[in-house]
Design an enzyme around this catalytic site. Structure first.
Site, mmCIF file in Angstrom:
data_model
loop_
_atom_site.group_PDB
_atom_site.id
_atom_site.type_symbol
_atom_site.label_atom_id
_atom_site.label_comp_id
_atom_site.label_asym_id
_atom_site.label_seq_id
_atom_site.Cartn_x
_atom_site.Cartn_y
_atom_site.Cartn_z
ATOM 1 N N TYR A 153 -10.904 -3.852 -56.325
ATOM 2 C CA TYR A 153 -11.820 -3.131 -57.218
ATOM 3 C C TYR A 153 -11.022 -2.224 -58.164
ATOM 4 O O TYR A 153 -11.216 -2.241 -59.388
ATOM 5 C CB TYR A 153 -12.811 -2.289 -56.398
ATOM 6 C CG TYR A 153 -13.636 -1.358 -57.247
ATOM 7 C CD1 TYR A 153 -14.701 -1.843 -57.995
ATOM 8 C CD2 TYR A 153 -13.327 0.001 -57.339
ATOM 9 C CE1 TYR A 153 -15.445 -0.992 -58.809
ATOM 10 C CE2 TYR A 153 -14.056 0.853 -58.140
ATOM 11 C CZ TYR A 153 -15.113 0.357 -58.875
ATOM 12 O OH TYR A 153 -15.835 1.198 -59.682
ATOM 13 N N ILE A 164 -23.198 -10.134 -67.786
ATOM 14 C CA ILE A 164 -22.046 -9.910 -68.678
ATOM 15 C C ILE A 164 -20.973 -10.982 -68.513
ATOM 16 O O ILE A 164 -20.027 -11.029 -69.281
ATOM 17 C CB ILE A 164 -21.441 -8.491 -68.527
ATOM 18 C CG1 ILE A 164 -20.959 -8.235 -67.096
ATOM 19 C CG2 ILE A 164 -22.420 -7.427 -68.987
ATOM 20 C CD1 ILE A 164 -20.010 -7.052 -66.985
ATOM 21 N N LYS A 199 -10.347 -2.273 -62.452
ATOM 22 C CA LYS A 199 -10.578 -1.162 -63.382
ATOM 23 C C LYS A 199 -9.311 -0.851 -64.179
ATOM 24 O O LYS A 199 -9.381 -0.504 -65.353
ATOM 25 C CB LYS A 199 -11.069 0.078 -62.611
ATOM 26 C CG LYS A 199 -12.487 -0.069 -62.057
ATOM 27 C CD LYS A 199 -13.513 -0.147 -63.183
ATOM 28 C CE LYS A 199 -14.929 -0.332 -62.681
ATOM 29 N NZ LYS A 199 -15.926 -0.416 -63.758
ATOM 30 N N THR A 246 -27.037 -5.519 -58.255
ATOM 31 C CA THR A 246 -26.994 -4.364 -57.342
ATOM 32 C C THR A 246 -28.166 -3.411 -57.565
ATOM 33 O O THR A 246 -28.674 -2.834 -56.623
ATOM 34 C CB THR A 246 -25.676 -3.566 -57.476
ATOM 35 O OG1 THR A 246 -25.552 -3.121 -58.823
ATOM 36 C CG2 THR A 246 -24.471 -4.407 -57.100
ATOM 37 N N GLY A 247 -28.607 -3.239 -58.796
ATOM 38 C CA GLY A 247 -29.726 -2.327 -59.070
ATOM 39 C C GLY A 247 -31.060 -3.046 -58.970
ATOM 40 O O GLY A 247 -31.124 -4.190 -58.528
ATOM 41 N N VAL A 300 -19.579 8.847 -57.966
ATOM 42 C CA VAL A 300 -20.854 9.274 -58.556
ATOM 43 C C VAL A 300 -21.998 9.167 -57.546
ATOM 44 O O VAL A 300 -22.049 8.224 -56.759
ATOM 45 C CB VAL A 300 -21.176 8.398 -59.787
ATOM 46 C CG1 VAL A 300 -22.463 8.859 -60.449
ATOM 47 C CG2 VAL A 300 -20.019 8.443 -60.777
HETATM 48 C C1 UD1 Z 1 -14.424 4.341 -54.773
HETATM 49 C C2 UD1 Z 1 -13.926 5.245 -55.899
HETATM 50 C C3 UD1 Z 1 -15.104 5.650 -56.772
HETATM 51 C C4 UD1 Z 1 -15.844 4.417 -57.252
HETATM 52 C C5 UD1 Z 1 -16.300 3.595 -56.060
HETATM 53 C C6 UD1 Z 1 -16.981 2.307 -56.500
HETATM 54 C C7 UD1 Z 1 -11.990 6.430 -54.960
HETATM 55 C C8 UD1 Z 1 -11.461 7.728 -54.479
HETATM 56 N N1 UD1 Z 1 -13.283 6.419 -55.339
HETATM 57 O O1 UD1 Z 1 -15.291 5.085 -53.965
HETATM 58 O O2 UD1 Z 1 -14.654 6.410 -57.895
HETATM 59 O O3 UD1 Z 1 -16.942 4.815 -57.981
HETATM 60 O O4 UD1 Z 1 -15.144 3.238 -55.277
HETATM 61 O O5 UD1 Z 1 -17.484 1.609 -55.422
HETATM 62 O O6 UD1 Z 1 -11.295 5.435 -55.022
HETATM 63 N N2 UD1 Z 1 -17.664 6.099 -45.669
HETATM 64 C C9 UD1 Z 1 -18.009 6.466 -44.389
HETATM 65 N N3 UD1 Z 1 -19.204 6.025 -43.876
HETATM 66 C C10 UD1 Z 1 -20.067 5.246 -44.605
HETATM 67 C C11 UD1 Z 1 -19.700 4.881 -45.905
HETATM 68 C C12 UD1 Z 1 -18.490 5.312 -46.420
HETATM 69 O O7 UD1 Z 1 -17.250 7.148 -43.685
HETATM 70 O O8 UD1 Z 1 -21.132 4.895 -44.060
HETATM 71 C C13 UD1 Z 1 -16.397 6.629 -46.213
HETATM 72 C C14 UD1 Z 1 -15.498 5.603 -46.883
HETATM 73 O O9 UD1 Z 1 -14.672 4.954 -45.951
HETATM 74 C C15 UD1 Z 1 -14.730 6.516 -47.858
HETATM 75 C C16 UD1 Z 1 -15.757 7.574 -48.264
HETATM 76 O O10 UD1 Z 1 -16.756 7.544 -47.242
HETATM 77 O O11 UD1 Z 1 -13.642 7.143 -47.208
HETATM 78 C C17 UD1 Z 1 -16.409 7.296 -49.585
HETATM 79 O O12 UD1 Z 1 -16.793 5.932 -49.601
HETATM 80 P P1 UD1 Z 1 -17.659 5.286 -50.776
HETATM 81 O O13 UD1 Z 1 -18.858 6.096 -51.036
HETATM 82 O O14 UD1 Z 1 -17.844 3.854 -50.444
HETATM 83 O O15 UD1 Z 1 -16.756 5.459 -52.078
HETATM 84 P P2 UD1 Z 1 -15.172 5.214 -52.365
HETATM 85 O O16 UD1 Z 1 -14.704 3.957 -51.773
HETATM 86 O O17 UD1 Z 1 -14.448 6.487 -52.089
#
Ligand code: UD1
Length: 302
Positions: A131, A44, A135, A15-16, A161
């Site tokens: 996912y 890993i 964890k 990914t990085g 993050v």
């Molecule tokens: C989740 C975990 C987070 C973890 C990450 C790893 C939770 C609350 N958080 O992040 O701690 O580090 O997985 O991958 O479970 N979205 C949009 N438009 C976009 C992209 C995303 O609306 O273009 C929305 C998503 O549907 C979501 C929010 O933005 O509701 C955040 O999404 P994302 O940044 O992918 O992280 P989480 O899935 O919340």
């Protein structure tokens, strides 16, 4: 803090990117000429690779994982292999090589949707995605390696993050890098759901700080334990978009699409436990972190 550490890194760049490592080395070299850093391109999922990088090491910061809730729904076998089996390899080779401390990057996703906010470490876990389940499983292994083998472990539950050099180009990228990339290209933003979902977005500086505190802590209560790492503030996507409109001084076009499967609704951390046991407090709040990022990306006159 003592600065003559020998550091070994491992990544398979699934990914990085290698260029991020080069930038980190260049930056660190400004502070230290004789940087004692070795990088191993490895995986890993390979016991051998893990054994190699844990030799003569005091502290392991186990950050490697396949992120993204969406990816985990589409590639559950690979996500399990990296996140769970990879963690097991790191744990086992750590005890084989007499590592003293093991810090594990867990996730806020372990809570899933909870009736109450903020999320407190002792709440029942309710993973909503593969996912999140990887964890949870890893956290149990990490804790058992303390209870059964005496490896001093700490799990840090990171809350969404963000920061510099996050990849915006994958279909599995996180929302902040995707939004900022699209804004730089004057493209519309896609929001999954009504945009009222909230996150405790956490700038990477806070995560680094929590890891360093975990490394130096001698508090026995922290061993085999888990802690939220966050800012303690909830921001909805709509609020973030409104803030960006103000900062960039322009109207942002948004597409509202269907809510995604496995998506958590609201996420907000209690920081009481990590404050009491590790002395943590956020070093960079959300809006400051976002403004810093806008400046780095030269998105506007933030
Ligand atoms: C989740 C975990 C987070 C973890 C990450 C790893 C939770 C609350 N958080 O992040 O701690 O580090 O997985 O991958 O479970 N979205 C949009 N438009 C976009 C992209 C995303 O609306 O273009 C929305 C998503 O549907 C979501 C929010 O933005 O509701 C955040 O999404 P994302 O940044 O992918 O992280 P989480 O899935 O919340």
């Amino acid at each position: 803090m003592k600065k003559d550490f020998r550091v070994v890194g491992i990544d398979n760049f699934s990914t990085g990117t290698e260029s991020n490592i080069d930038i980190a080395i260049k930056n660190a070299s400004r502070y230290r000429k004789d940087l004692n850093f070795t990088f191993v391109k490895g995986d890993i999922r390979s016991y051998k690779d893990c054994e190699k990088v844990t030799r003569k090491i005091d502290v392991v910061f186990h950050q490697a994982a396949l992120g993204s809730v969406q990816r985990s729904l589409e590639e559950p076998i690979e996500v399990n292999e990296v996140n769970v089996c990879g963690t097991m390899n790191m744990l086992k080779t750590s005890i084989d090589n007499n590592v003293k401390k093991f810090i594990f990057a867990s996730s806020s996703s372990v809570y899933g949707d909870s009736e109450k906010l903020p999320k407190i470490e002792e709440m029942p876990l309710n993973p909503k995605s593969i996912y999140a389940a990887t964890k949870v499983a890893s956290e149990y292994y990490v804790r058992l390696f303390y209870r059964l083998y005496g490896l001093k472990t700490i799990s840090l539950r990171y809350f969404n993050v963000f920061g510099k050099r996050q990849n915006p180009d994958s279909i599995y990228s996180a929302v902040i890098p995707i939004f900022l990339k699209n804004l730089s290209l004057n493209k519309k933003l896609s929001v999954f759901g009504d945009g009222e979902q909230g996150r405790d977005f956490t700038h990477i500086d806070n995560v680094v700080y929590a890891n360093l505190l975990s490394m130096v802590s001698q508090n026995h209560k922290t061993y085999g334990n888990f802690y939220n790492v966050a800012c303690g503030e909830i921001i909805s996507l709509n609020e973030m978009i409104k803030f960006l409109e103000k900062k960039l001084n322009r109207k942002i076009d948004v597409f509202y699409k269907n809510k995604r499967k496995g998506d958590v609704d609201k996420s907000l951390a209690s920081l009481k436990k990590i404050r009491e046991d590790l002395g943590y407090k956020p070093v960079k709040k959300f809006y400051r972190g976002l403004v810093d990022l806008i400046k780095v990306l030269q998105l506007g006159n933030a």
